[in-house]
Write a protein that holds these residues in place. Structure first.
Motif, PDB file in Angstrom:
ATOM      1  N   THR A  22      -3.047   4.443  -0.868  1.00  0.00           N
ATOM      2  CA  THR A  22      -4.343   3.867  -0.484  1.00  0.00           C
ATOM      3  C   THR A  22      -4.248   2.640   0.409  1.00  0.00           C
ATOM      4  O   THR A  22      -5.230   2.287   1.064  1.00  0.00           O
ATOM      5  CB  THR A  22      -5.141   3.483  -1.752  1.00  0.00           C
ATOM      6  OG1 THR A  22      -4.328   2.615  -2.577  1.00  0.00           O
ATOM      7  CG2 THR A  22      -5.519   4.723  -2.542  1.00  0.00           C
ATOM      8  N   ARG A  25      -5.404   2.901   4.117  1.00  0.00           N
ATOM      9  CA  ARG A  25      -6.852   2.974   4.313  1.00  0.00           C
ATOM     10  C   ARG A  25      -7.493   1.602   4.177  1.00  0.00           C
ATOM     11  O   ARG A  25      -8.438   1.273   4.909  1.00  0.00           O
ATOM     12  CB  ARG A  25      -7.491   3.939   3.309  1.00  0.00           C
ATOM     13  CG  ARG A  25      -7.052   5.377   3.457  1.00  0.00           C
ATOM     14  CD  ARG A  25      -8.034   6.345   2.805  1.00  0.00           C
ATOM     15  NE  ARG A  25      -8.255   6.072   1.396  1.00  0.00           N
ATOM     16  CZ  ARG A  25      -7.514   6.587   0.419  1.00  0.00           C
ATOM     17  NH1 ARG A  25      -6.473   7.357   0.712  1.00  0.00           N
ATOM     18  NH2 ARG A  25      -7.791   6.322  -0.842  1.00  0.00           N
ATOM     19  N   MET A  26      -6.985   0.791   3.249  1.00  0.00           N
ATOM     20  CA  MET A  26      -7.574  -0.531   3.059  1.00  0.00           C
ATOM     21  C   MET A  26      -7.275  -1.445   4.242  1.00  0.00           C
ATOM     22  O   MET A  26      -8.151  -2.203   4.686  1.00  0.00           O
ATOM     23  CB  MET A  26      -7.057  -1.148   1.757  1.00  0.00           C
ATOM     24  CG  MET A  26      -7.431  -0.359   0.509  1.00  0.00           C
ATOM     25  SD  MET A  26      -9.200   0.002   0.388  1.00  0.00           S
ATOM     26  CE  MET A  26      -9.882  -1.639   0.249  1.00  0.00           C
ATOM     27  N   GLY A 100      -8.460   0.984  -3.435  1.00  0.00           N
ATOM     28  CA  GLY A 100      -9.599   1.727  -2.904  1.00  0.00           C
ATOM     29  C   GLY A 100     -10.835   1.711  -3.769  1.00  0.00           C
ATOM     30  O   GLY A 100     -11.810   2.404  -3.460  1.00  0.00           O
TER      31      GLY A 100
END
Length: 252
Positions: A22, A25-26, A100
């Protein structure tokens, strides 16, 4: 009245421990909002460390990778990241988790409130959907009650949500002067101590979800013990400050 840009230079600080799936994406999410990022590798294992190295190469100067030799816990990672942010010349830091669970679409709301009130901590108040574990939800209610007791107020609606914007100077000063909890007790203790100091705290409701495949590092027994000890320390601290806290309520 909005502050001058030089008085409101924000960086995202993201503590990361084995969130290889994740973290990319962050980082992309905070970069999409024109924020630089400091990612604190809190002693991750090799697979996640490799992902973080790749992100650092991809984002270049817009991402600082701060690597801790040993896992220190979320609080330890955040304290290291906040101190690095101030040293790099930023005035404010957006704290957001690597797993996330926080709604990145709310980043502009946090930044706007911080821009309007640069001396305040803008803290998230979690709005949950049905995926939240019930044990975690009930535990949060218990912490809310202790926080209200330890601040003699209802000023802090949610002390456990790790989605916030901090003014760095007073927060780093507190970190350097006080021994704070280094694990999941950090978020609550920091807000209570900042409230004791009279720092303005501004609430921003935000949706929080617990992904079914998410990685949680909350240790049910250990972290609950540490949180209980923290509440006991805070109660003792509140009693020492009781005259001042009461005077704050009645003073004009």
């Amino acid at each position: 009245m909005h502050p001058e840009p030089s008085m409101h230079k924000v960086v995202a600080v993201i503590p990361c421990y084995d969130h290889a799936q994740t973290i990319g994406r962050m980082v992309d999410a905070v970069r999409a909002h024109q924020l630089d990022a400091i990612v604190v590798d809190d002693g991750s294992h090799a697979a996640c460390a490799e992902v973080l190295d790749g992100l650092a190469r991809l984002h270049g100067a817009s991402m600082t990778l701060l690597r801790l030799a040993h896992n220190q816990g979320k609080g330890g990672a955040m304290m290291a990241g906040l101190q690095r942010a101030l040293a790099l010349g930023y005035t404010h830091a957006l704290q957001i988790d690597a797993d996330g669970q926080h709604d990145v679409a709310d980043i502009p709301k946090f930044l706007a409130l911080s821009g309007e009130q640069p001396d305040a901590v803008v803290y998230g108040a979690a709005l949950y959907d049905d995926c939240v574990p019930k044990a975690r939800l009930y535990g949060r209610y218990a912490t809310h009650v202790w926080v209200w007791i330890n601040t003699l107020s209802l000023d802090i609606r949610d002390s456990m949500c790790g989605f916030r914007v901090y003014p760095l100077a007073p927060v780093v000063r507190l970190i350097q002067q006080t021994r704070l909890g280094r694990r999941m007790d950090f978020d609550t203790e920091l807000l209570v101590r900042l409230h004791w100091q009279g720092l303005r705290l501004t609430c921003q409701p935000t949706r929080v979800r617990y992904p079914a495949d998410g990685v949680s590092h909350f240790k049910l027994v250990l972290d609950n013990v540490l949180i209980s000890r923290m509440h006991a320390r805070m109660l003792a601290g509140m009693l020492l400050r009781l005259p001042r806290l009461l005077w704050r309520k009645v003073a004009p």
